[in-house]
Enzyme design. Structure first.
Site, PDB file in Angstrom:
ATOM      1  N   HIS A 133      30.203  91.749 150.614  1.00 53.83           N
ATOM      2  CA  HIS A 133      29.126  92.156 149.719  1.00 53.83           C
ATOM      3  C   HIS A 133      27.788  91.616 150.195  1.00 53.83           C
ATOM      4  O   HIS A 133      27.722  90.608 150.882  1.00 53.83           O
ATOM      5  CB  HIS A 133      29.395  91.748 148.269  1.00 53.83           C
ATOM      6  CG  HIS A 133      29.734  90.305 148.093  1.00 53.83           C
ATOM      7  ND1 HIS A 133      30.989  89.789 148.350  1.00 53.83           N
ATOM      8  CD2 HIS A 133      28.983  89.263 147.703  1.00 53.83           C
ATOM      9  CE1 HIS A 133      30.991  88.496 148.100  1.00 53.83           C
ATOM     10  NE2 HIS A 133      29.780  88.144 147.709  1.00 53.83           N
ATOM     11  N   GLY A 134      26.768  92.351 149.815  1.00 54.74           N
ATOM     12  CA  GLY A 134      25.424  91.952 150.188  1.00 54.74           C
ATOM     13  C   GLY A 134      24.418  92.484 149.189  1.00 54.74           C
ATOM     14  O   GLY A 134      24.742  93.336 148.355  1.00 54.74           O
TER      15      GLY A 134
END
Length: 149
Positions: free
Chosen positions: A67-68
């Site tokens: 995730h980012g």
């Protein structure tokens, strides 16, 4: 956010070829870039890589939730990939990964980010769901499975 609101059919791919952790993150970023007009695939890859440097998002049992954060976007984007063969991903249990549920969440939506990660983790904490995901033979079947839960 519920998974059926987050995951679109064009961001769901079954049995892709994955050569390495970097290759998988590149594929995820390229797919997400088609949905996120405010970011390039390279920027998305940098966001995922930055997060991976903190600690691996491989949560164990062959599952990773990379995730980012993304700038200049109002809504999160998810990408779900399964690979034809497990990939070394530095997971917490040191097992290779074949299920990747990636999230890109707007920079200023921290609470939404946490809630979305929790939804994904809840889905995959049910071992039956993981088994069903691995049995999917098409991207359409995979998408339907995840959004129907």
């Amino acid at each position: 956010m519920k998974l059926d609101q987050l995951l679109s059919p064009d961001c769901t791919l079954c049995a892709v070829q994955g050569k390495s952790k970097k290759n998988i993150l590149e594929q995820i970023s390229a797919i997400a870039a088609n949905k996120i007009s405010s970011a390039t695939a390279k920027e998305l890859l940098n966001s995922l890589t930055k997060r991976e440097k903190l600690s691996s998002t491989g949560i164990g049992n062959g599952i990773a939730i990379p995730h980012g954060k993304i700038n200049n976007s109002e809504s999160p984007v998810a990408v779900l990939l399964t690979t034809d063969k497990p990939v070394i991903f530095d997971a917490i249990d040191d097992k290779p990964v074949d299920i990747f549920f990636a999230l890109f969440v707007p920079e200023d939506h921290c609470q939404q980010h946490l809630e979305t990660l929790a939804s994904v983790a809840r889905f995959f904490s049910d071992k039956d769901n993981s088994k069903k995901v691995r049995r999917c033979n098409s991207s359409t079947e995979l998408h339907q499975l995840v959004v129907s839960n």
